[in-house]
Enzyme design. Structure first.
Site, PDB file in Angstrom:
ATOM      1  N   ASP A 102      11.378  -4.345 -19.197  1.00  0.00           N
ATOM      2  CA  ASP A 102      11.935  -2.998 -19.285  1.00  0.00           C
ATOM      3  C   ASP A 102      13.024  -2.865 -18.210  1.00  0.00           C
ATOM      4  O   ASP A 102      14.159  -3.277 -18.419  1.00  0.00           O
ATOM      5  CB  ASP A 102      10.758  -2.031 -19.086  1.00  0.00           C
ATOM      6  CG  ASP A 102      11.125  -0.570 -19.259  1.00  0.00           C
ATOM      7  OD1 ASP A 102      12.013  -0.264 -20.068  1.00  0.00           O
ATOM      8  OD2 ASP A 102      10.510   0.284 -18.580  1.00  0.00           O
ATOM      9  N   GLY A 104      13.063  -4.595 -15.561  1.00  0.00           N
ATOM     10  CA  GLY A 104      13.222  -5.964 -15.045  1.00  0.00           C
ATOM     11  C   GLY A 104      12.601  -6.132 -13.669  1.00  0.00           C
ATOM     12  O   GLY A 104      12.533  -7.248 -13.148  1.00  0.00           O
ATOM     13  N   THR A 106       9.478  -5.899 -12.588  1.00  0.00           N
ATOM     14  CA  THR A 106       8.255  -6.723 -12.555  1.00  0.00           C
ATOM     15  C   THR A 106       8.568  -8.214 -12.659  1.00  0.00           C
ATOM     16  O   THR A 106       8.097  -9.018 -11.852  1.00  0.00           O
ATOM     17  CB  THR A 106       7.307  -6.322 -13.708  1.00  0.00           C
ATOM     18  OG1 THR A 106       7.097  -4.918 -13.667  1.00  0.00           O
ATOM     19  CG2 THR A 106       5.980  -7.044 -13.606  1.00  0.00           C
ATOM     20  N   LYS A 130      13.624  -4.435 -23.700  1.00  0.00           N
ATOM     21  CA  LYS A 130      14.379  -3.174 -23.811  1.00  0.00           C
ATOM     22  C   LYS A 130      15.642  -3.323 -22.962  1.00  0.00           C
ATOM     23  O   LYS A 130      15.663  -2.870 -21.806  1.00  0.00           O
ATOM     24  CB  LYS A 130      13.563  -2.019 -23.230  1.00  0.00           C
ATOM     25  CG  LYS A 130      12.460  -1.471 -24.105  1.00  0.00           C
ATOM     26  CD  LYS A 130      11.906  -0.204 -23.433  1.00  0.00           C
ATOM     27  CE  LYS A 130      10.487   0.083 -23.824  1.00  0.00           C
ATOM     28  NZ  LYS A 130       9.871   1.148 -23.025  1.00  0.00           N
ATOM     29  N   ASP A 158      -0.187  -0.954 -23.455  1.00  0.00           N
ATOM     30  CA  ASP A 158      -1.036   0.225 -23.379  1.00  0.00           C
ATOM     31  C   ASP A 158      -0.246   1.493 -23.068  1.00  0.00           C
ATOM     32  O   ASP A 158       0.876   1.453 -22.581  1.00  0.00           O
ATOM     33  CB  ASP A 158      -2.065   0.051 -22.262  1.00  0.00           C
ATOM     34  CG  ASP A 158      -1.428   0.178 -20.881  1.00  0.00           C
ATOM     35  OD1 ASP A 158      -0.509  -0.614 -20.589  1.00  0.00           O
ATOM     36  OD2 ASP A 158      -1.805   1.074 -20.112  1.00  0.00           O
TER      37      ASP A 158
END
Ligand code: IMP
Ligand code: MG
Length: 179
Positions: A102, A104, A106, A130, A158
């Site tokens: 997303d 980036g 992480t 994304k 989740d």
């Protein structure tokens, strides 16, 4: 969100077909080398398992877990190692498998951490991407599906720890997202 009320964004058959293609591509690319698959918990547990079982070459599998989102739907930017890998990766050809890239943040954090453990090579494989949300440039070597900026659930992903079990990708609409 009412249980059972899940719009399908990516069908189960499409997911399995794409995972098979990725597994074939990875198997070709790593032919003859010792591949070490490192899945990121918890989001990538389904993807890592399916990818691993569809790969036609010998490989080892391990997991690592980082805390990123908590109960929110936007990255806090602070990351913490929840569970370290069980085996050293020094000298190994590592394939880091995550559910979605997303902002980036992480993946970037994980790559920095893993590179300090001196693997022989490291590539990333993300089920979803994304690109419009990126804040940090990260290498995405293998991607399942690029998607729009919507909060998705299912196939390991989740929303407030629920819906990981859905076998397809669905979405949470903005009015249902509580942050
Ligand atoms: P990043 O650090 O912003 O790239 O976020 C990566 C992590 O955020 C992923 O590994 C997911 O756990 C979580 N995430 C990002 N987008 C979504 C989404 O749409 N649904 C569920 N989890 C998400
Ligand atoms: Mg994750």
């Amino acid at each position: 969100m009412a249980d059972g009320d899940f719009p399908v964004l990516i069908e189960e058959v499409s997911i399995q077909k794409r995972v098979e293609q990725l597994a074939e591509e990875i198997s070709r690319d790593y032919q003859g080398s010792d591949l070490h698959v490192l899945g990121v918990l918890r989001g990538a547990y389904q993807f890592t398992r399916d990818l691993s079982t569809k790969m036609g070459l010998p490989h080892t599998v391990d997991y690592i877990s980082v805390a990123s989102y908590g109960q929110e739907t936007t990255s806090s930017g602070t990351l913490q190692l929840r569970m370290d890998m069980s085996k050293p990766i020094e000298g190994k050809h590592v394939l880091l498998v995550d559910d979605i890239v997303d902002t980036g943040i992480t993946l970037n954090w994980l790559l920095d951490y893993l590179k300090s453990r001196r693997p022989q090579s490291i590539r990333t494989c993300c089920f979803l991407d994304k690109p419009s949300r990126r804040q940090v440039e990260v290498p995405t070597d293998y991607v399942g599906f690029p998607i729009e900026d919507v909060f998705v659930i299912g196939y390991g992903l989740d929303y407030q720890e629920k819906y990981r079990d859905l076998p397809f990708i669905s979405r949470v609409s903005p009015e249902e997202v509580l942050i």
